[in-house]
Write an enzyme that holds these catalytic residues in place. Structure first.
Site, PDB file in Angstrom:
ATOM      1  N   LYS A  89       0.861  -1.178   0.000  1.00  0.00           N
ATOM      2  CA  LYS A  89       0.000   0.000   0.000  1.00  0.00           C
ATOM      3  C   LYS A  89       0.891   1.220   0.000  1.00  0.00           C
ATOM      4  O   LYS A  89       1.812   1.335   0.812  1.00  0.00           O
ATOM      5  CB  LYS A  89      -0.878  -0.016   1.278  1.00  0.00           C
ATOM      6  CG  LYS A  89      -1.826   1.150   1.371  1.00  0.00           C
ATOM      7  CD  LYS A  89      -3.154   0.818   0.720  1.00  0.00           C
ATOM      8  CE  LYS A  89      -3.972   2.042   0.413  1.00  0.00           C
ATOM      9  NZ  LYS A  89      -3.641   2.722  -0.854  1.00  0.00           N
ATOM     10  N   GLN A 110       7.325   3.851   3.824  1.00  0.00           N
ATOM     11  CA  GLN A 110       5.919   3.429   3.872  1.00  0.00           C
ATOM     12  C   GLN A 110       5.730   2.161   4.709  1.00  0.00           C
ATOM     13  O   GLN A 110       4.697   1.991   5.360  1.00  0.00           O
ATOM     14  CB  GLN A 110       5.432   3.204   2.430  1.00  0.00           C
ATOM     15  CG  GLN A 110       3.935   3.170   2.275  1.00  0.00           C
ATOM     16  CD  GLN A 110       3.312   4.554   2.171  1.00  0.00           C
ATOM     17  OE1 GLN A 110       3.808   5.401   1.458  1.00  0.00           O
ATOM     18  NE2 GLN A 110       2.222   4.779   2.879  1.00  0.00           N
ATOM     19  N   LYS A 113       5.596   3.361   8.320  1.00  0.00           N
ATOM     20  CA  LYS A 113       4.416   4.220   8.497  1.00  0.00           C
ATOM     21  C   LYS A 113       3.157   3.375   8.566  1.00  0.00           C
ATOM     22  O   LYS A 113       2.327   3.532   9.467  1.00  0.00           O
ATOM     23  CB  LYS A 113       4.329   5.179   7.292  1.00  0.00           C
ATOM     24  CG  LYS A 113       3.140   6.102   7.332  1.00  0.00           C
ATOM     25  CD  LYS A 113       2.968   6.852   6.023  1.00  0.00           C
ATOM     26  CE  LYS A 113       4.259   7.485   5.573  1.00  0.00           C
ATOM     27  NZ  LYS A 113       4.050   8.522   4.561  1.00  0.00           N
ATOM     28  N   LYS A 125       5.313   1.723  -3.173  1.00  0.00           N
ATOM     29  CA  LYS A 125       5.219   3.082  -3.723  1.00  0.00           C
ATOM     30  C   LYS A 125       5.485   2.998  -5.217  1.00  0.00           C
ATOM     31  O   LYS A 125       6.132   2.072  -5.686  1.00  0.00           O
ATOM     32  CB  LYS A 125       6.272   3.981  -3.054  1.00  0.00           C
ATOM     33  CG  LYS A 125       6.024   5.463  -3.225  1.00  0.00           C
ATOM     34  CD  LYS A 125       5.028   5.991  -2.215  1.00  0.00           C
ATOM     35  CE  LYS A 125       4.650   7.426  -2.526  1.00  0.00           C
ATOM     36  NZ  LYS A 125       3.835   8.025  -1.458  1.00  0.00           N
ATOM     37  N   GLY A 164      -2.912   8.251  -4.339  1.00  0.00           N
ATOM     38  CA  GLY A 164      -2.281   9.453  -4.883  1.00  0.00           C
ATOM     39  C   GLY A 164      -1.031   9.845  -4.124  1.00  0.00           C
ATOM     40  O   GLY A 164      -0.686   9.266  -3.098  1.00  0.00           O
ATOM     41  N   ASP A 165      -0.330  10.819  -4.637  1.00  0.00           N
ATOM     42  CA  ASP A 165       0.814  11.463  -3.987  1.00  0.00           C
ATOM     43  C   ASP A 165       1.046  12.734  -4.810  1.00  0.00           C
ATOM     44  O   ASP A 165       0.111  13.202  -5.485  1.00  0.00           O
ATOM     45  CB  ASP A 165       2.051  10.528  -3.999  1.00  0.00           C
ATOM     46  CG  ASP A 165       3.192  11.039  -3.119  1.00  0.00           C
ATOM     47  OD1 ASP A 165       3.114  10.878  -1.900  1.00  0.00           O
ATOM     48  OD2 ASP A 165       4.164  11.612  -3.645  1.00  0.00           O
ATOM     49  N   THR A 208      -4.634  13.365   5.363  1.00  0.00           N
ATOM     50  CA  THR A 208      -3.212  13.512   5.699  1.00  0.00           C
ATOM     51  C   THR A 208      -2.986  14.817   6.458  1.00  0.00           C
ATOM     52  O   THR A 208      -2.322  14.852   7.503  1.00  0.00           O
ATOM     53  CB  THR A 208      -2.339  13.441   4.434  1.00  0.00           C
ATOM     54  OG1 THR A 208      -2.682  12.267   3.715  1.00  0.00           O
ATOM     55  CG2 THR A 208      -0.866  13.402   4.793  1.00  0.00           C
ATOM     56  N   ASN A 239      -2.395  19.009  -1.588  1.00  0.00           N
ATOM     57  CA  ASN A 239      -3.386  18.307  -0.777  1.00  0.00           C
ATOM     58  C   ASN A 239      -3.050  18.334   0.722  1.00  0.00           C
ATOM     59  O   ASN A 239      -3.889  18.710   1.545  1.00  0.00           O
ATOM     60  CB  ASN A 239      -3.508  16.856  -1.278  1.00  0.00           C
ATOM     61  CG  ASN A 239      -4.385  16.016  -0.381  1.00  0.00           C
ATOM     62  OD1 ASN A 239      -3.902  15.317   0.499  1.00  0.00           O
ATOM     63  ND2 ASN A 239      -5.697  16.107  -0.562  1.00  0.00           N
ATOM     64  N   SER A 375      -6.903   5.590   3.922  1.00  0.00           N
ATOM     65  CA  SER A 375      -6.967   4.714   2.745  1.00  0.00           C
ATOM     66  C   SER A 375      -7.329   3.296   3.164  1.00  0.00           C
ATOM     67  O   SER A 375      -8.107   2.609   2.492  1.00  0.00           O
ATOM     68  CB  SER A 375      -5.616   4.696   2.022  1.00  0.00           C
ATOM     69  OG  SER A 375      -5.480   5.820   1.197  1.00  0.00           O
TER      70      SER A 375
HETATM   71  P1  NDP Z   1       0.501  17.787  -4.119  1.00  0.00           P
HETATM   72  O1  NDP Z   1       0.982  17.475  -5.485  1.00  0.00           O
HETATM   73  O2  NDP Z   1      -0.943  17.941  -3.865  1.00  0.00           O
HETATM   74  O3  NDP Z   1       1.232  19.108  -3.573  1.00  0.00           O
HETATM   75  C1  NDP Z   1       2.611  19.211  -3.502  1.00  0.00           C
HETATM   76  C2  NDP Z   1       2.957  20.624  -3.080  1.00  0.00           C
HETATM   77  O4  NDP Z   1       4.366  20.693  -2.839  1.00  0.00           O
HETATM   78  C3  NDP Z   1       2.649  21.658  -4.148  1.00  0.00           C
HETATM   79  O5  NDP Z   1       2.372  22.879  -3.542  1.00  0.00           O
HETATM   80  C4  NDP Z   1       3.983  21.724  -4.908  1.00  0.00           C
HETATM   81  O6  NDP Z   1       4.184  22.962  -5.566  1.00  0.00           O
HETATM   82  C5  NDP Z   1       4.977  21.556  -3.790  1.00  0.00           C
HETATM   83  N1  NDP Z   1       6.203  20.923  -4.305  1.00  0.00           N
HETATM   84  C6  NDP Z   1       6.288  19.748  -4.970  1.00  0.00           C
HETATM   85  N2  NDP Z   1       7.559  19.497  -5.329  1.00  0.00           N
HETATM   86  C7  NDP Z   1       8.263  20.530  -4.866  1.00  0.00           C
HETATM   87  C8  NDP Z   1       9.646  20.860  -4.897  1.00  0.00           C
HETATM   88  N3  NDP Z   1      10.538  20.063  -5.517  1.00  0.00           N
HETATM   89  N4  NDP Z   1      10.033  22.016  -4.302  1.00  0.00           N
HETATM   90  C9  NDP Z   1       9.131  22.820  -3.689  1.00  0.00           C
HETATM   91  N5  NDP Z   1       7.819  22.561  -3.629  1.00  0.00           N
HETATM   92  C10 NDP Z   1       7.397  21.440  -4.203  1.00  0.00           C
HETATM   93  O7  NDP Z   1       1.128  16.634  -3.179  1.00  0.00           O
HETATM   94  P2  NDP Z   1       0.669  16.182  -1.728  1.00  0.00           P
HETATM   95  O8  NDP Z   1       0.187  17.352  -0.956  1.00  0.00           O
HETATM   96  O9  NDP Z   1      -0.184  14.994  -1.886  1.00  0.00           O
HETATM   97  O10 NDP Z   1       2.051  15.651  -1.124  1.00  0.00           O
HETATM   98  C11 NDP Z   1       2.960  16.518  -0.435  1.00  0.00           C
HETATM   99  C12 NDP Z   1       3.913  15.675   0.391  1.00  0.00           C
HETATM  100  O11 NDP Z   1       3.160  14.904   1.350  1.00  0.00           O
HETATM  101  C13 NDP Z   1       4.755  14.657  -0.381  1.00  0.00           C
HETATM  102  O12 NDP Z   1       6.013  14.507   0.250  1.00  0.00           O
HETATM  103  C14 NDP Z   1       3.959  13.369  -0.222  1.00  0.00           C
HETATM  104  O13 NDP Z   1       4.769  12.225  -0.385  1.00  0.00           O
HETATM  105  C15 NDP Z   1       3.490  13.524   1.210  1.00  0.00           C
HETATM  106  N6  NDP Z   1       2.331  12.706   1.585  1.00  0.00           N
HETATM  107  C16 NDP Z   1       1.148  12.822   0.908  1.00  0.00           C
HETATM  108  C17 NDP Z   1       0.064  12.073   1.288  1.00  0.00           C
HETATM  109  C18 NDP Z   1      -1.282  12.247   0.663  1.00  0.00           C
HETATM  110  O14 NDP Z   1      -2.260  11.659   1.179  1.00  0.00           O
HETATM  111  N7  NDP Z   1      -1.434  13.041  -0.394  1.00  0.00           N
HETATM  112  C19 NDP Z   1       0.164  11.071   2.376  1.00  0.00           C
HETATM  113  C20 NDP Z   1       1.421  11.096   3.078  1.00  0.00           C
HETATM  114  C21 NDP Z   1       2.457  11.869   2.650  1.00  0.00           C
HETATM  115  P3  NDP Z   1       3.755  23.159  -7.125  1.00  0.00           P
HETATM  116  O15 NDP Z   1       2.290  23.440  -7.099  1.00  0.00           O
HETATM  117  O16 NDP Z   1       4.589  24.290  -7.567  1.00  0.00           O
HETATM  118  O17 NDP Z   1       4.105  21.865  -7.802  1.00  0.00           O
END
Ligand code: NDP
Length: 443
Positions: A89, A110, A113, A125, A164-165, A208, A239, A375
């Site tokens: 997962k 993961q 976690k 992943k 998603g991620d 999250t 997100n 999830s």
């Molecule tokens: P999203 O794609 O929804 O958002 C990512 C955000 O981070 C955007 O604002 C993006 O900016 C910014 N970002 C991405 N890459 C970079 C970078 N290289 N430098 C600076 N800013 C960056 O992703 P999520 O919110 O889903 O995920 C964010 C983090 O949380 C990740 O590390 C993910 O692995 C982790 N996570 C997510 C979960 C989930 O349920 N979604 C669960 C557990 C962990 P821009 O808009 O400019 O791309």
């Protein structure tokens, strides 16, 4: 040489071209060292050697045709890391930076976690170096369908359940679920993060970010503090960041800064979250546009968000976004708590700064586990063919986060490292997986 050191050294040599994976292994194995070395059964059964190697890695090409009729090709990945306690997962990430090293570090994290959630889910992943930014609806669909045309044969409700991620939200999950269904002629819970009309769970979108704030609030409560009235900064505006901001505001915290990959906004009056959601979720625009909604706010290009004065910081964007210098700036400015919404957002050096300065530091594998936990609740609802109410799921989520905090707090204390939740999370997550692996023999 101790068992843990030997395994880490061997794996580091073997995977020398995978820096992010080495970083994740180093953090986990270093903190596990006293615990694992004191228990010879782990070495006798090769637990750590097995743990650092994925059960299976799938790499494939993803051909698709863009709107101009040009043939394109990306790489697709799925790392099925460990199924000792349940089906693999973990999410799928679509971002140009995606590499085997990044997917392996995410998959490795993961495992622990998912174990911390207390639910029966293994670690995996996947993703692709495809960049959804600037692509049309049709191009994203075309890519997702091609991606799934290979991946479908490796996943399934009892085998591997992606979600998603970064770069993969409800829209992309919908396209991939649809293609899976078409290829297999089977409507099953093969994805989580699905739309509510076809088996998604209420509160999964929020989970999250909400979970991060629930765990942080619990950690603060145990130290005589609360989020109420505190100044908070949150990196990212995706997100995780958006729903962390929403829950923070509900608990009376004031979020003054958020960012994206181009820069960050500062709004002393508290960020207008409806504006951020409109910019990022509806327009798919840049955070710099926030100035059009709140002219008194300040936009700064670049990655300087951690120099903003705050009480609490939530890094919610991506790995290694918070360096040693950033951590020092946060400490110097009076920040007393950090909760990682993203996976491995703090470098090893930054984490060390937090621990040395006795910052209340909740590591990602515990703090952001609310997403995958919900999830797993989505999987339960799909198996039962039922849909629970928002409040029911939210309450379960909150209970899970409170339990995770209790587990990592206790494990830290038992290890003689009170308030070191990095050690607490790694030990608590590891114990259950190791026990299951030992009981299942050489698999
Ligand atoms: P999203 O794609 O929804 O958002 C990512 C955000 O981070 C955007 O604002 C993006 O900016 C910014 N970002 C991405 N890459 C970079 C970078 N290289 N430098 C600076 N800013 C960056 O992703 P999520 O919110 O889903 O995920 C964010 C983090 O949380 C990740 O590390 C993910 O692995 C982790 N996570 C997510 C979960 C989930 O349920 N979604 C669960 C557990 C962990 P821009 O808009 O400019 O791309």
């Amino acid at each position: 040489m101790s068992y843990t050191t030997r395994v880490l050294e061997d794996a580091t040599k073997k995977h020398a071209s995978e820096p992010e994976f080495i970083q994740a292994m180093t953090e986990i194995l270093t903190t596990l060292k006293p615990f694992a070395d004191a228990r010879p059964a782990y070495e006798e059964m090769g637990i750590l050697e097995r743990l650092v190697e994925p059960e299976r890695i799938i790499i494939f090409r993803v051909p698709w045709i863009d709107d101009a009729g040009k043939f394109r090709v990306n790489l697709g990945y799925r790392v099925q890391f460990n199924s000792a306690i349940g089906p693999y997962k973990g999410g799928l990430r679509f971002h140009p930076s995606v590499s085997l090293s990044i997917i392996k570090f995410l998959g490795f994290e993961q495992i622990f976690k998912n174990s911390l959630t207390g639910l029966p889910i293994g670690g995996g992943k996947g993703g692709s170096d495809f960049d959804p930014k600037g692509k049309s609806y049709r191009e994203v669909m075309s890519f997702c369908q091609s991606f799934m045309t290979e991946l479908y044969r490796h996943v399934g409700a009892n085998t591997d359940v992606p979600a998603g991620d970064i770069g993969v939200g409800a829209r992309e999950v919908g396209f991939m679920f649809g293609q899976y269904k078409r290829l297999t002629n089977s409507f099953e819970g093969v994805f989580t993060g699905k739309g509510l009309t076809y088996g998604g769970s209420l509160a999964r979108t929020e989970a999250t970010g909400y979970g991060l704030v629930y765990l942080t609030e619990e950690m603060l409560k145990n130290h005589g503090k609360t989020i109420e009235g505190k100044t908070v900064i949150i990196s990212g505006s995706g997100n995780v960041a958006v729903y962390a901001a929403q829950k923070t505001a509900q608990l009376g915290g004031v979020v003054v800064a958020m960012s994206d990959s181009n820069g960050f906004i500062y709004d002393a009056n508290g960020i207008d979250l409806a504006a951020v959601k409109e910019i990022k979720e509806i327009k798919r625009g840049r955070i710099s546009e926030y100035k059009n909604y709140r002219p008194s706010s300040v936009y700064t290009e670049g990655r300087g968000i951690w120099n903003t004065k705050c009480d609490i910081a939530f890094p919610c964007a991506t790995q290694n976004e918070l360096s040693e210098e950033d951590a020092k700036a946060l400490v110097a400015n009076g920040c007393f708590a950090v909760g990682e919404g993203a996976n491995m957002p703090s470098t090893l050096e930054a984490t060390e700064v937090f621990l040395q300065n006795r910052i209340l530091f909740a590591p990602g594998k515990a703090a952001n586990a609310g997403g995958v936990a919900t999830s797993a609740l989505e999987m339960s609802q799909n198996s039962q063919r039922l849909a629970w109410s928002f409040d029911e799921v939210d309450k379960k989520l909150k209970d899970i986060m409170v339990n995770i905090y209790a587990g990592i707090n206790e494990a830290a204390k038992e290890a003689g490292k009170t308030d070191n939740f990095v050690a607490g999370a790694n030990i608590a997550g590891f114990k259950k997986v190791a026990e299951a692996m030992m009981q299942q023999g050489a698999v």
